[in-house]
Design a protein around this motif. Structure first.
Motif, PDB file in Angstrom:
ATOM      1  N   GLU A   1       8.258  10.655   5.470  1.00  0.00           N
ATOM      2  CA  GLU A   1       9.409  10.266   6.483  1.00  0.00           C
ATOM      3  C   GLU A   1       8.723   9.556   7.927  1.00  0.00           C
ATOM      4  N   ARG A   2       7.599  10.406   8.308  1.00  0.00           N
ATOM      5  CA  ARG A   2       6.823   9.980   9.545  1.00  0.00           C
ATOM      6  C   ARG A   2       6.290   8.932   9.672  1.00  0.00           C
ATOM      7  N   LEU A   3       5.709   8.319   8.342  1.00  0.00           N
ATOM      8  CA  LEU A   3       5.128   7.138   7.938  1.00  0.00           C
ATOM      9  C   LEU A   3       6.153   6.071   7.678  1.00  0.00           C
ATOM     10  N   GLY A   4       7.429   6.235   7.538  1.00  0.00           N
ATOM     11  CA  GLY A   4       8.341   5.323   7.213  1.00  0.00           C
ATOM     12  C   GLY A   4       8.243   5.187   5.686  1.00  0.00           C
ATOM     13  N   LEU A   5       7.926   5.831   4.868  1.00  0.00           N
ATOM     14  CA  LEU A   5       7.408   5.630   3.385  1.00  0.00           C
ATOM     15  C   LEU A   5       8.690   5.748   2.315  1.00  0.00           C
ATOM     16  N   ILE A   6       9.669   6.914   3.119  1.00  0.00           N
ATOM     17  CA  ILE A   6      10.836   7.226   2.276  1.00  0.00           C
ATOM     18  C   ILE A   6      11.555   5.905   1.833  1.00  0.00           C
TER      19      ILE A   6
ATOM     20  N   GLU B   1       0.714  -1.226   0.010  1.00  0.00           N
ATOM     21  CA  GLU B   1      -0.060  -0.066   0.003  1.00  0.00           C
ATOM     22  C   GLU B   1       0.796   1.214  -0.163  1.00  0.00           C
ATOM     23  N   GLU B   2       2.320   1.185  -0.027  1.00  0.00           N
ATOM     24  CA  GLU B   2       3.054   2.197   0.139  1.00  0.00           C
ATOM     25  C   GLU B   2       2.793   3.394  -1.070  1.00  0.00           C
ATOM     26  N   TRP B   3       2.856   2.950  -2.248  1.00  0.00           N
ATOM     27  CA  TRP B   3       2.499   3.667  -3.406  1.00  0.00           C
ATOM     28  C   TRP B   3       1.462   4.366  -3.235  1.00  0.00           C
ATOM     29  N   ASN B   4       0.218   3.794  -2.993  1.00  0.00           N
ATOM     30  CA  ASN B   4      -0.948   4.301  -2.950  1.00  0.00           C
ATOM     31  C   ASN B   4      -1.259   5.378  -1.732  1.00  0.00           C
ATOM     32  N   THR B   5      -0.541   5.088  -0.620  1.00  0.00           N
ATOM     33  CA  THR B   5      -0.455   5.893   0.471  1.00  0.00           C
ATOM     34  C   THR B   5       0.305   7.288   0.105  1.00  0.00           C
ATOM     35  N   ALA B   6       1.317   7.232  -0.422  1.00  0.00           N
ATOM     36  CA  ALA B   6       2.012   8.126  -0.929  1.00  0.00           C
ATOM     37  C   ALA B   6       1.297   9.042  -1.998  1.00  0.00           C
TER      38      ALA B   6
END
Length: 126
Positions: A30-35, A7-12
């Motif tokens: 960064e806060r969500l650890g997506l970087i 779901e990382e891409w959709n969340t981004a």
């Protein structure tokens, strides 16, 4: 917010739509650890989408001014927005989207002919 694998891409993308500035988006990522969860291609694509969003909002005159900036050989240091200046590729893509004449040239350049102006030769790399 809990992010399920894949779901990382959709969340981004959702975060990008809600962000008012690049810094806000980056902070949320960064806060969500997506970087670190997004791969390099996804991070580049997100930056490209961000640029496209910004240039789509430009008036025709502002688009021409930005294209002319790069066509004159100036860089980010001389641009009023500095490192936040829209990438030439995003500007050319927007010109194409608006139906302006564009044509790729050898050497990583594109000729752009605004409807009411002179042709500009814009580099695709900074």
């Amino acid at each position: 917010m809990t992010i399920r694998p894949g779901e990382e891409w959709n969340t981004a993308l959702r975060l990008m739509e809600a962000a008012g500035t690049w810094e806000e988006l980056r902070g949320d990522l960064e806060r969500l650890g997506l970087i670190s969860a997004l791969n390099a291609d996804q991070r580049r694509a997100l930056a490209t989408l961000w640029d496209q969003r910004g240039v789509a909002a430009l008036s025709d005159q502002a688009l021409v001014e930005n294209l002319a900036h790069w066509a004159s050989g100036l860089g980010r240091a001389e641009h009023p927005l500095g490192f936040k200046a829209p990438h030439p590729d995003a500007l050319v893509a927007e010109a194409t989207h608006r139906g302006w004449f564009t044509k790729s040239l050898p050497g990583g350049k594109t000729i752009v002919n605004p409807p009411d102006g002179k042709p500009l030769i814009v580099p695709s790399v900074l």
